[in-house]
Design a protein around this motif. Structure first.
Motif, PDB file in Angstrom:
ATOM      1  N   ILE A  25       0.887  -1.162   0.000  1.00  0.00           N
ATOM      2  CA  ILE A  25       0.000   0.000   0.000  1.00  0.00           C
ATOM      3  C   ILE A  25       0.927   1.215   0.000  1.00  0.00           C
ATOM      4  CG2 ILE A  25      -1.826   1.248   1.218  1.00  0.00           C
ATOM      5  CD1 ILE A  25      -2.656  -1.598   0.415  1.00  0.00           C
ATOM      6  N   THR A  26       0.894   1.999  -1.074  1.00  0.00           N
ATOM      7  CA  THR A  26       1.803   3.136  -1.173  1.00  0.00           C
ATOM      8  C   THR A  26       1.157   4.443  -0.726  1.00  0.00           C
ATOM      9  OG1 THR A  26       1.220   3.567  -3.474  1.00  0.00           O
ATOM     10  CG2 THR A  26       3.057   2.057  -3.072  1.00  0.00           C
ATOM     11  N   ALA A  27      -0.166   4.478  -0.661  1.00  0.00           N
ATOM     12  CA  ALA A  27      -0.868   5.710  -0.290  1.00  0.00           C
ATOM     13  C   ALA A  27      -0.570   6.074   1.159  1.00  0.00           C
ATOM     14  CB  ALA A  27      -2.367   5.528  -0.478  1.00  0.00           C
ATOM     15  N   ASP A  28      -0.563   7.363   1.421  1.00  0.00           N
ATOM     16  CA  ASP A  28      -0.415   7.838   2.789  1.00  0.00           C
ATOM     17  C   ASP A  28      -1.637   7.386   3.589  1.00  0.00           C
ATOM     18  OD1 ASP A  28      -0.997  10.238   4.885  1.00  0.00           O
ATOM     19  OD2 ASP A  28       1.159   9.967   4.540  1.00  0.00           O
ATOM     20  N   PRO A  29      -1.447   6.907   4.821  1.00  0.00           N
ATOM     21  CA  PRO A  29      -2.600   6.399   5.581  1.00  0.00           C
ATOM     22  C   PRO A  29      -3.701   7.432   5.771  1.00  0.00           C
ATOM     23  CG  PRO A  29      -0.618   6.457   6.959  1.00  0.00           C
ATOM     24  CD  PRO A  29      -0.194   6.778   5.569  1.00  0.00           C
ATOM     25  N   SER A  30      -3.345   8.706   5.907  1.00  0.00           N
ATOM     26  CA  SER A  30      -4.373   9.724   6.136  1.00  0.00           C
ATOM     27  C   SER A  30      -5.316   9.853   4.939  1.00  0.00           C
ATOM     28  CB  SER A  30      -3.740  11.072   6.463  1.00  0.00           C
ATOM     29  OG  SER A  30      -2.980  11.537   5.363  1.00  0.00           O
ATOM     30  N   THR A  31      -4.818   9.620   3.722  1.00  0.00           N
ATOM     31  CA  THR A  31      -5.694   9.710   2.546  1.00  0.00           C
ATOM     32  C   THR A  31      -6.669   8.540   2.483  1.00  0.00           C
ATOM     33  OG1 THR A  31      -4.193   8.530   1.059  1.00  0.00           O
ATOM     34  CG2 THR A  31      -3.913  10.914   1.216  1.00  0.00           C
ATOM     35  N   LEU A  32      -6.349   7.459   3.188  1.00  0.00           N
ATOM     36  CA  LEU A  32      -7.228   6.295   3.236  1.00  0.00           C
ATOM     37  C   LEU A  32      -8.120   6.307   4.473  1.00  0.00           C
ATOM     38  CD1 LEU A  32      -4.550   3.634   2.252  1.00  0.00           C
ATOM     39  CD2 LEU A  32      -6.345   4.566   0.785  1.00  0.00           C
ATOM     40  N   GLY A  33      -7.891   7.295   5.359  1.00  0.00           N
ATOM     41  CA  GLY A  33      -8.629   7.341   6.613  1.00  0.00           C
ATOM     42  C   GLY A  33      -8.128   6.319   7.613  1.00  0.00           C
ATOM     43  N   TRP A  34      -6.868   5.909   7.449  1.00  0.00           N
ATOM     44  CA  TRP A  34      -6.262   4.903   8.314  1.00  0.00           C
ATOM     45  C   TRP A  34      -5.296   5.545   9.300  1.00  0.00           C
ATOM     46  CZ3 TRP A  34      -4.120   0.613   4.527  1.00  0.00           C
ATOM     47  CH2 TRP A  34      -5.178   0.045   3.825  1.00  0.00           C
ATOM     48  N   ARG A  36      -1.476   5.102  11.159  1.00  0.00           N
ATOM     49  CA  ARG A  36      -0.188   4.536  10.717  1.00  0.00           C
ATOM     50  C   ARG A  36      -0.107   3.059  11.080  1.00  0.00           C
ATOM     51  NH1 ARG A  36       4.291   8.137   9.413  1.00  0.00           N
ATOM     52  NH2 ARG A  36       5.723   6.606  10.273  1.00  0.00           N
ATOM     53  N   ALA A  37      -0.680   2.692  12.220  1.00  0.00           N
ATOM     54  CA  ALA A  37      -0.660   1.282  12.638  1.00  0.00           C
ATOM     55  C   ALA A  37      -1.453   0.419  11.657  1.00  0.00           C
ATOM     56  CB  ALA A  37      -1.219   1.137  14.050  1.00  0.00           C
ATOM     57  N   ALA A  38      -2.601   0.894  11.211  1.00  0.00           N
ATOM     58  CA  ALA A  38      -3.406   0.136  10.240  1.00  0.00           C
ATOM     59  C   ALA A  38      -2.649   0.002   8.915  1.00  0.00           C
ATOM     60  CB  ALA A  38      -4.752   0.815  10.024  1.00  0.00           C
ATOM     61  N   HIS A  39      -1.970   1.061   8.513  1.00  0.00           N
ATOM     62  CA  HIS A  39      -1.173   1.038   7.280  1.00  0.00           C
ATOM     63  C   HIS A  39      -0.040   0.018   7.406  1.00  0.00           C
ATOM     64  CE1 HIS A  39       1.766   2.542   4.303  1.00  0.00           C
ATOM     65  NE2 HIS A  39       0.708   2.981   3.651  1.00  0.00           N
ATOM     66  N   LEU A  40       0.626   0.033   8.530  1.00  0.00           N
ATOM     67  CA  LEU A  40       1.717  -0.912   8.775  1.00  0.00           C
ATOM     68  C   LEU A  40       1.196  -2.352   8.759  1.00  0.00           C
ATOM     69  CD1 LEU A  40       4.735  -1.056   9.429  1.00  0.00           C
ATOM     70  CD2 LEU A  40       4.128  -0.961  11.831  1.00  0.00           C
ATOM     71  N   ALA A  41       0.069  -2.579   9.381  1.00  0.00           N
ATOM     72  CA  ALA A  41      -0.514  -3.925   9.398  1.00  0.00           C
ATOM     73  C   ALA A  41      -0.905  -4.373   7.993  1.00  0.00           C
ATOM     74  CB  ALA A  41      -1.735  -3.955  10.319  1.00  0.00           C
ATOM     75  N   ALA A  42      -1.494  -3.476   7.210  1.00  0.00           N
ATOM     76  CA  ALA A  42      -1.919  -3.827   5.849  1.00  0.00           C
ATOM     77  C   ALA A  42      -0.724  -4.161   4.967  1.00  0.00           C
ATOM     78  CB  ALA A  42      -2.725  -2.680   5.241  1.00  0.00           C
ATOM     79  N   ASN A  43       0.425  -3.563   5.231  1.00  0.00           N
ATOM     80  CA  ASN A  43       1.625  -3.854   4.463  1.00  0.00           C
ATOM     81  C   ASN A  43       2.394  -5.053   4.996  1.00  0.00           C
ATOM     82  OD1 ASN A  43       2.182  -2.115   2.140  1.00  0.00           O
ATOM     83  ND2 ASN A  43       1.919  -0.457   3.601  1.00  0.00           N
TER      84      ASN A  43
END
Length: 162
Positions: A25-34, A36-43
């Motif tokens: 997932i390359t998008a910034d987490p804030s643009t996805l409404g996530w 940073r922890a959710a972004h890290l988990a998704a990656n």
């Protein structure tokens, strides 16, 4: 085969000769409404599933596709070298650095593990989507040219040589 790798590898796959993990997932987490922890988990969850699969099936090698995005603009001295330590702090950079570490240490010597840091990529079927909102410069340039508009190549990062 399409599968949600965060849920694990799909069953019934033939034994692999090589496993290449390139999902991110390359998008910034804030643009996805996530967060940073959710972004890290998704990656990280898909990578961990792929590492477990490789440990169980023992392919000839495991390759993790990382990114030059692990580096901060001030890293390196003009040109990056393999010895430069990445210090990027974006959620994507942190996830990629964690993935590199997990790959190199997670297979316990059962499978040779390799990390490849890629720069800008281009593919003919590249398209923007919520998890990757920006296409490569090459894709943008081609779209501009195909639309008959004047091509202006600019980059806000003076360290980039386009």
């Amino acid at each position: 085969v399409e599968a949600d790798l965060a849920a694990g590898m799909p069953g019934g796959l033939p034994p692999p000769h090589l496993v290449v993990h390139g999902a991110a997932i390359t998008a910034d987490p804030s643009t996805l409404g996530w967060t940073r922890a959710a972004h890290l988990a998704a990656n990280t969850r898909p990578l961990l599933a792929a590492l477990e699969y490789a440990a169980a099936t023992r392919p000839a090698a495991f390759v993790y596709l990382s990114s030059s995005g692990v580096f901060a603009p001030e890293d390196g001295r003009g040109a990056l070298a393999v010895t430069d330590v990445p210090t990027g702090q974006s959620a994507y950079a942190v996830a990629k650095r964690l993935g590199e570490r997990a790959t190199l240490e997670g297979l316990d010597g059962l499978v040779p593990a390799h990390v490849v840091r890629l720069g800008y990529l281009y593919g003919p079927d590249e398209w923007a989507r919520p998890t990757r909102p920006h296409v490569s410069p090459v894709a943008r340039w081609l779209a501009t040219a195909r639309a008959g508009r004047a091509l202006e190549v600019r980059d806000d990062d003076p360290a980039r040589d386009l």
